[in-house]
Design an enzyme around this catalytic site. Structure first.
Site, short mmCIF file in Angstrom:
data_model
loop_
_atom_site.label_atom_id
_atom_site.label_comp_id
_atom_site.label_asym_id
_atom_site.label_seq_id
_atom_site.Cartn_x
_atom_site.Cartn_y
_atom_site.Cartn_z
N SER A 152 0.84 -1.19 0.00
CA SER A 152 0.00 0.00 0.00
C SER A 152 0.88 1.24 0.00
O SER A 152 2.07 1.17 0.24
CB SER A 152 -0.92 -0.02 1.22
OG SER A 152 -0.15 0.05 2.40
N CYS A 153 0.28 2.38 -0.24
CA CYS A 153 1.06 3.62 -0.32
C CYS A 153 1.39 4.17 1.06
O CYS A 153 2.07 5.17 1.17
CB CYS A 153 0.30 4.66 -1.14
SG CYS A 153 -1.29 5.12 -0.41
N CYS A 154 0.85 3.57 2.11
CA CYS A 154 1.15 4.04 3.45
C CYS A 154 1.21 2.85 4.39
O CYS A 154 0.80 1.75 4.06
CB CYS A 154 0.09 5.02 3.93
SG CYS A 154 -1.57 4.33 3.95
N GLY A 155 1.78 3.08 5.56
CA GLY A 155 1.85 2.02 6.55
C GLY A 155 3.21 1.36 6.58
O GLY A 155 4.10 1.65 5.79
N ARG A 207 6.13 -0.74 3.64
CA ARG A 207 5.72 -0.36 2.28
C ARG A 207 6.89 -0.44 1.30
O ARG A 207 6.68 -0.37 0.09
CB ARG A 207 5.16 1.05 2.28
CG ARG A 207 6.15 2.10 2.76
CD ARG A 207 5.47 3.45 2.99
NE ARG A 207 6.39 4.46 3.46
CZ ARG A 207 6.77 4.62 4.71
NH1 ARG A 207 6.30 3.79 5.62
NH2 ARG A 207 7.60 5.57 5.06
#
Length: 263
Positions: free
Chosen positions: A105-108, A111
């Site tokens: 994902s794009c965050c978290g 990554r």
């Protein structure tokens, strides 16, 4: 007979304006193909030493095994360059993810991972271990003193598993990942706790090296060389302290500096 770690090679050398014939020590490169449950899994190009440690560490880092007891049988044909591993279970899931690109994902957290197996098996460090600057420098100097293959050939990487006070074990290989796999295999075969250990490393801290350290389970990585930006990002995410450019009486701390205590 199995190859030696290094061999003598006739060379022509140039120095101080003169060409002359001499011999040089050259590090050996050896391919070892791993078969799991009679199926070819991977070929590792390595230094011909500590094969069993390397294979076990590699399989653990790739998520193929979790414990030494997962292996039912293990044989190495050093002459042919084959390692045959029989597991109690199949490895369909691990083979499915081996070297497959990971799209996060794009965050978290996590990554930055490249591969599925890295995202599945890298551990967030939970160690409370700390080390002082003098110990960092001493461990690096001690590892370099033991790096006889590098001193003879200039063609090998070295890695050591340490406590803050001393080196527990060192391993050498032409592949930096192989040297770390050998440490992982050694710790599994000897039931050695790694949570309170440090990895000291001779090469660059790339993202792959950092992930290897995370899979082993250590919280501090010391290197003679530099890290990459991706390695630093991963170290931040995985709670790993990275120290680079340990040379002379100086070094740089790139992530989680709270574990390096002056005093």
């Amino acid at each position: 007979m199995i190859k030696k770690i290094s061999v003598e090679q006739k060379i022509r050398k140039y120095t101080n304006g003169q060409l002359f014939d001499t011999v040089d020590d050259i590090v050996t490169e050896f391919p070892l193909t791993i078969f799991i449950n009679n199926q070819e899994f991977a070929t590792m190009v390595c230094t011909p030493a500590h094969f069993e440690e390397m294979v076990i560490g590699f399989l653990a880092s790739e998520g193929v095994i979790r414990f030494l007891d997962d292996i039912k049988a293990f044989t190495i044909d050093e002459h042919a360059g084959y390692a045959h591993v029989t597991l109690h279970a199949d490895v369909t899931t691990s083979q499915q993810y081996y070297s497959k690109r990971f799209i996060g994902s794009c965050c978290g957290k996590s990554r930055q991972f490249y591969f599925h197996n890295d995202a599945r098996t890298a551990k967030t460090a939970t160690t409370n271990l700390s080390i002082n600057p003098d110990q960092c420098i001493k461990l690096m100097n001690d590892m370099q003193k033991r790096s006889t293959v590098f001193q003879e050939t200039g063609g090998a990487h070295n890695a050591a598993l340490c406590t803050p006070e001393k080196i527990v074990v060192t391993r050498t290989d032409i592949g930096r990942h192989n040297a770390l796999d050998k440490l992982y295999g050694y710790s599994m075969m000897n039931q050695l706790s790694v949570r309170d250990k440090i990895i000291v490393f001779s090469g660059r801290i790339s993202s792959e090296v950092l992930v290897k350290a995370a899979k082993i389970g250590v919280g501090i990585v010391l290197s003679k060389s530099a890290p990459t930006d991706l390695a630093i990002n991963l170290a931040d995410d995985l709670n790993i302290t990275t120290v680079g450019f340990i040379r002379g009486q100086s070094f740089n701390i790139y992530s989680h500096p709270e574990r390096i205590i002056n005093g």
